[in-house]
Design a protein around this motif. Sequence first.
Motif, PDB file in Angstrom:
ATOM      1  N   ARG A  65       8.419  -9.412   7.678  1.00 19.92           N
ATOM      2  CA  ARG A  65       8.835  -7.957   7.389  1.00 19.92           C
ATOM      3  C   ARG A  65       8.939  -7.172   8.844  1.00 19.92           C
ATOM      4  O   ARG A  65       8.699  -6.019   8.822  1.00 19.92           O
ATOM      5  CB  ARG A  65       7.948  -7.243   6.550  1.00 19.92           C
ATOM      6  N   TYR A 109      11.479  -6.035  10.631  1.00 19.73           N
ATOM      7  CA  TYR A 109      12.614  -5.589  10.626  1.00 19.73           C
ATOM      8  C   TYR A 109      13.501  -5.247  11.966  1.00 19.73           C
ATOM      9  O   TYR A 109      14.625  -5.570  12.252  1.00 19.73           O
ATOM     10  CB  TYR A 109      13.049  -4.664   9.373  1.00 19.73           C
ATOM     11  N   LEU A 163      16.004  -0.328   5.612  1.00 19.04           N
ATOM     12  CA  LEU A 163      14.892  -1.134   5.105  1.00 19.04           C
ATOM     13  C   LEU A 163      15.216  -1.041   3.640  1.00 19.04           C
ATOM     14  O   LEU A 163      15.886  -0.560   3.208  1.00 19.04           O
ATOM     15  CB  LEU A 163      13.602  -0.711   5.519  1.00 19.04           C
ATOM     16  N   PRO A 164      14.472  -2.415   3.185  1.00 19.61           N
ATOM     17  CA  PRO A 164      14.711  -2.562   1.630  1.00 19.61           C
ATOM     18  C   PRO A 164      14.210  -1.562   1.039  1.00 19.61           C
ATOM     19  O   PRO A 164      14.992  -1.019  -0.117  1.00 19.61           O
ATOM     20  CB  PRO A 164      13.743  -3.946   1.466  1.00 19.61           C
ATOM     21  N   GLY A 165      13.082  -0.567   1.392  1.00 20.99           N
ATOM     22  CA  GLY A 165      12.550   0.340   0.718  1.00 20.99           C
ATOM     23  C   GLY A 165      13.454   1.736   1.026  1.00 20.99           C
ATOM     24  O   GLY A 165      13.404   2.861   0.191  1.00 20.99           O
ATOM     25  N   PRO A 207      15.385   1.702  -3.042  1.00 17.60           N
ATOM     26  CA  PRO A 207      14.592   1.071  -3.934  1.00 17.60           C
ATOM     27  C   PRO A 207      15.230   0.824  -5.320  1.00 17.60           C
ATOM     28  O   PRO A 207      16.068   1.730  -5.679  1.00 17.60           O
ATOM     29  CB  PRO A 207      13.254   1.709  -4.043  1.00 17.60           C
ATOM     30  N   THR A 216       2.222 -13.226   0.448  1.00 18.13           N
ATOM     31  CA  THR A 216       1.800 -11.865   0.219  1.00 18.13           C
ATOM     32  C   THR A 216       2.064 -11.697  -1.370  1.00 18.13           C
ATOM     33  O   THR A 216       1.308 -11.136  -1.833  1.00 18.13           O
ATOM     34  CB  THR A 216       2.997 -10.834   0.780  1.00 18.13           C
ATOM     35  N   SER A 248       7.224  -8.564  -2.998  1.00 15.51           N
ATOM     36  CA  SER A 248       8.522  -8.487  -2.474  1.00 15.51           C
ATOM     37  C   SER A 248       8.995  -7.057  -2.075  1.00 15.51           C
ATOM     38  O   SER A 248       8.750  -5.944  -2.898  1.00 15.51           O
ATOM     39  CB  SER A 248       9.458  -9.012  -3.259  1.00 15.51           C
ATOM     40  N   ASP A 249       9.393  -6.929  -0.603  1.00 17.53           N
ATOM     41  CA  ASP A 249       9.867  -5.550  -0.299  1.00 17.53           C
ATOM     42  C   ASP A 249      11.035  -5.190  -0.958  1.00 17.53           C
ATOM     43  O   ASP A 249      11.494  -3.962  -1.317  1.00 17.53           O
ATOM     44  CB  ASP A 249       9.912  -5.717   1.145  1.00 17.53           C
ATOM     45  N   TRP A 250      11.896  -6.123  -1.394  1.00 21.69           N
ATOM     46  CA  TRP A 250      13.120  -5.950  -1.931  1.00 21.69           C
ATOM     47  C   TRP A 250      13.226  -5.499  -3.157  1.00 21.69           C
ATOM     48  O   TRP A 250      13.895  -4.587  -3.723  1.00 21.69           O
ATOM     49  CB  TRP A 250      14.121  -7.140  -1.949  1.00 21.69           C
ATOM     50  N   PRO A 302      10.197  -4.193  -5.692  1.00 22.79           N
ATOM     51  CA  PRO A 302       8.419  -4.009  -6.275  1.00 22.79           C
ATOM     52  C   PRO A 302       8.042  -4.216  -7.407  1.00 22.79           C
ATOM     53  O   PRO A 302       6.935  -4.598  -7.385  1.00 22.79           O
ATOM     54  CB  PRO A 302       8.732  -2.403  -5.842  1.00 22.79           C
TER      55      PRO A 302
END
Length: 297
Positions: free
Chosen positions: A15, A17, A136-138, A141, A255, A258-260, A262
């Motif tokens: 992560r 990025y 970023l992925p977030g 969302p 982890t 997933s950041d992609w 949630p």
Amino acid sequence: MSLLHDQWVRAMRERDYDRAWELCERTLAARDPATRDDASLPYHLRWVWDGRPFDGREVLVRCYHGLGDTIQFARYLPSLRERAASVTVEVQPRLMGLFRDLDVVDRWVPFDPARPLPPSGCDIEIMELAFALRALPGAAPPPYLHAAPALLPGGTIGLCYRAGDWDDARSVPPALLAPLCAMRPAITLVSEPTDLAVLNPRGCPFDVETTASLVAGVDLVITVDTMIAHLAGALGKPTWLLLKSEPDWRWCPVTGLSDWYPSMRLFGQPRPGDWESVIAEVARELSDPAIRRESSR
């Protein structure tokens, strides 16, 4: 794979990025402009964006990879549209029905590999959007896709055990999922008949819109790494992703999250080929009353 690519994979899994974008910049700088969108290569091996600005330009987004890749990176189309003069998306025909009502671009065009659209003011492959936008992925969302839920019994789980033919190591032998079918009402999200004790033993229709409706109607999706995972994640559906021991760059089983997506949990093989341990862990989790309550919210 090149050393730069290996470093990029590591950065994405960790992560980091900023580091990933730095590596993308180095890769882009090293490319020969004459090889852009090289017609001698299969579409999935081509690169498209040459780094030119897209602000105020007519942009053509090409979808050269898999359905799941397109679904994953479609989240960035609204951000692109805010900066471009116009955005046309040349999308896989199977996704047209799912995307056509999304008012986030100017035009959706079905991709015909034999007759692709001519170049625009700025061409970019959809998987290049995160790097191009430094997003970023977030930043976008889920849920960013929506589907009318199919009417299914309460507590139903959706199961997908088959991945694409190009990486059979992602697929789970369907018989291993039999204990899960004994725990909850279940449907298959695979477009083939099955001997599993599911509500639709003849299989899921080979239609993305219908599949999206089924995904929206279940309480929980349990799937291997394939388009179904991205569809469920983009819909914001609770999803348990079953991963081989060395998964794709976008997943980090250490982890468990997933950041992609949630709403997704990751269940990775402890050793290559060991799906039995993965399914045993899933079965334990599925039997937890707290999990049952959480997935039915």
